[in-house]
Design an enzyme around this catalytic site. Structure first.
Site, PDB file in Angstrom:
ATOM      1  N   HIS A 137       0.817  -1.220   0.000  1.00 63.51           N
ATOM      2  CA  HIS A 137       0.000   0.000   0.000  1.00 63.51           C
ATOM      3  C   HIS A 137       0.852   1.273   0.000  1.00 63.51           C
ATOM      4  O   HIS A 137       0.350   2.350  -0.310  1.00 63.51           O
ATOM      5  CB  HIS A 137      -0.985  -0.010   1.173  1.00 63.51           C
ATOM      6  CG  HIS A 137      -0.381   0.280   2.507  1.00 63.51           C
ATOM      7  ND1 HIS A 137      -0.095  -0.704   3.435  1.00 63.51           N
ATOM      8  CD2 HIS A 137      -0.010   1.441   3.104  1.00 63.51           C
ATOM      9  CE1 HIS A 137       0.413  -0.158   4.524  1.00 63.51           C
ATOM     10  NE2 HIS A 137       0.480   1.148   4.349  1.00 63.51           N
ATOM     11  N   ASP A 167       0.038  -7.654   1.428  1.00 67.15           N
ATOM     12  CA  ASP A 167       0.427  -6.240   1.489  1.00 67.15           C
ATOM     13  C   ASP A 167       1.947  -6.088   1.554  1.00 67.15           C
ATOM     14  O   ASP A 167       2.476  -5.319   2.352  1.00 67.15           O
ATOM     15  CB  ASP A 167      -0.229  -5.541   2.685  1.00 67.15           C
ATOM     16  CG  ASP A 167      -0.132  -4.017   2.580  1.00 67.15           C
ATOM     17  OD1 ASP A 167       0.182  -3.521   1.488  1.00 67.15           O
ATOM     18  OD2 ASP A 167      -0.362  -3.332   3.599  1.00 67.15           O
ATOM     19  N   SER A 241       4.694   2.456   7.929  1.00 69.94           N
ATOM     20  CA  SER A 241       4.305   1.306   7.113  1.00 69.94           C
ATOM     21  C   SER A 241       5.470   0.853   6.238  1.00 69.94           C
ATOM     22  O   SER A 241       6.083   1.648   5.535  1.00 69.94           O
ATOM     23  CB  SER A 241       3.114   1.662   6.223  1.00 69.94           C
ATOM     24  OG  SER A 241       1.944   1.808   6.978  1.00 69.94           O
TER      25      SER A 241
END
Length: 511
Positions: A137, A167, A241
């Site tokens: 992402h 992901d 992230s």
């Protein structure tokens, strides 16, 4: 962080001096030893592992160069619609403010054409030649990806491969000198309460170190089919992230991916993809540019206590097969709908959601042993594992067998609070039942009945009862009666609802 603790000693008849304790800490080794004066004797307590490290400084200094910032950019088309433009108020031709408002709105018109959108994230280097791991992402839909090293060197990155299901993404940069890389650790050996350290790029601030513990394991946050997250209270925020979670040996045991927050900031609940899941995916992306997961060809559901009892299984475990893809690996290996998969490739399936990950991690085109529960006994089978991506490309994941429709009229039968009828064209039209779907139609359900409590509703198709196929309402009634005579507490129904097959254990007390 220096060790700090208090130890008290109590002994009947001991003086204050005799109960004094002297303690010293061995810094850097994370150990401490104690001596206690008891009854005039100096007793040495053995050194033991500290509850926490004395400092993270040495570890952070070593690992910071391996963590990078990820900067992405993309062109986003503007939605230029006349109805989106603010209207100039009509104040009349002679109003002195008319020209003022017209000039104001003209100056503040939204610019035409695409706009450039940017975002920031984190990543880490796994190979000195320039391979970088991050979250999918972070780089999703990006036109340009830039990797910024710890020394602020910026390198254009190529997307080697990406995987939406976990992901994860793998990037490649071309450095002029070898980079500082880190190694994968074993997340399976990590215990709840172990210390961890996270490094990332929160809010675009650059390399930031935080520490905490593993708060929980195997968290399912409903983000994908292979959810098995490590939970931590180490501070993780937006921009973290794709960054690494390290153990105290400096090994990557997780990829920081998500947080739970109502404010957008850290509240002490962060989630990381475990290394035992991430490492094989990244290896496949590096070798093939895509994932190559194992595929079994079944739809599964959880085994509840009621379902376990109805099948004669000792406890609620395994994965219940709701349907089998025709000509898929499971079908060819002899797995049937209604089987409970207990082990796959010699690995226990303790609960339903473990099976997809176990299958995905199995090498394709290999034949593995499978143990299923069928007819109140274990059955040993052998299944040749297929490839999930090929099955997806072929459209096999949502396929179901189709048969010719037959117009049958028959009287209704009531059982367990349900009114049942065989399939007719009118019923197929009334309940919008798919062409080719067969079974006994539920036309009414009494509120508060055993069937109602399990979510059965009009329009459902009953395909099997007690692992026996049914085609008439009388078949259903007979199987229910047989279960009651066998002193079963529940009877197992295979329900088809708009093409989705699932098993439902309905209680017989109200039958």
């Amino acid at each position: 962080m220096r060790l700090s603790s208090i130890i008290t000693a109590q002994q009947s008849g001991a003086s204050d001096n005799e109960s004094q304790i002297s303690k010293f800490s061995i810094r850097g080794l994370g150990l401490f030893a104690s001596t206690v004066l008891v009854g005039g004797l100096l007793v040495s307590l053995p050194a033991q592992a500290a509850d926490r490290p004395d400092t993270f400084a040495d570890l952070a200094e070593k690992l910071l160069p391996s963590v990078v910032n990820i900067s992405t950019a993309q062109l986003v088309e503007r939605a230029e619609r006349d109805e989106d433009r603010p209207e100039v108020p009509d104040l009349g031709p002679n109003d002195p403010f008319q020209d003022f408002f017209r000039d104001f709105f003209d100056r503040n018109q939204r610019p035409e054409g695409p706009r450039r959108s940017t975002s920031l994230g984190s990543g880490f280097i796994i190979d000195e030649s320039g391979y970088v791991v991050t979250n999918n992402h972070v780089i999703d839909k990006a036109d340009e990806v830039t990797v910024i090293l710890h020394d602020d060197t910026s390198l254009k990155a190529e997307i080697v491969g990406r995987d939406e299901k976990t992901d994860l993404a793998l990037l490649k940069v071309e450095p002029t000198v070898p980079l500082t890389a880190v190694k994968w650790g074993d997340s399976d050996s990590t215990r709840v309460g172990d210390w961890v350290m996270a490094i990332g790029n929160p809010f675009g601030l650059g390399g930031t170190v935080t520490a905490g513990i593993v708060s929980a394991r195997a968290r399912d946050i409903q983000s994908g089919p292979y959810d098995d997250y490590l939970q931590t209270d180490a501070s993780i925020n937006r921009g973290n992230s794709g960054g690494p979670m390290f153990n105290l040996d400096g090994e990557v045991i997780g990829v920081n991916t998500a947080i739970f927050s109502v404010t957008g900031g850290s509240v002490g609940i962060g989630f990381a993809i475990p290394s035992t899941l991430a490492n094989p995916v990244i290896a496949q992306l590096q070798n093939f540019g895509r994932t190559r997961r194992g595929w079994l060809g079944v739809r599964i559901q959880q085994v509840t206590d009621e379902i376990a009892e109805s099948l004669g299984l000792d406890s609620a475990r395994g994965a219940l097969v709701a349907s089998v893809t025709p000509d898929g690996p499971a079908a060819k290996g002899g797995i049937d709908a209604g089987d409970v998969i207990l082990t796959f490739n010699d690995r226990d399936v303790d609960e339903m959601r473990r099976l997809p990950r176990i299958v995905a991690e199995t090498s394709i085109e290999t034949t593995v042993p499978v143990t299923v529960w069928r007819d109140s006994q274990e059955v040993e089978l052998a299944v040749a594992v297929g490839e999930l991506e090929e099955a997806e490309a072929a459209g096999l994941l949502d396929g179901r067998a189709q048969t010719d429709d037959e117009d049958v009229t028959a009287p209704s039968v009531d059982t367990l609070g349900m009114t049942l009828s065989e399939m007719t064209n009118d019923l197929r039209s009334e309940y919008d039942i798919q062409e080719g779907a067969t079974g006994v139609v539920v036309t009414d359900v009494i509120v508060g009945s055993a069937a109602s409590e399990k979510g059965v509703r009009p329009g459902d198709l009953i395909v099997e009862v007690g692992r026996k196929a049914v085609s008439t309402a009388e078949d259903v009634a007979e199987q229910v009666k047989s279960a009651q005579e066998s002193n079963r507490k529940n009877v197992l129904f295979l329900i088809d609802r708009q093409g989705e097959l699932r098993f439902v254990a309905v209680g017989l007390e109200e039958g």
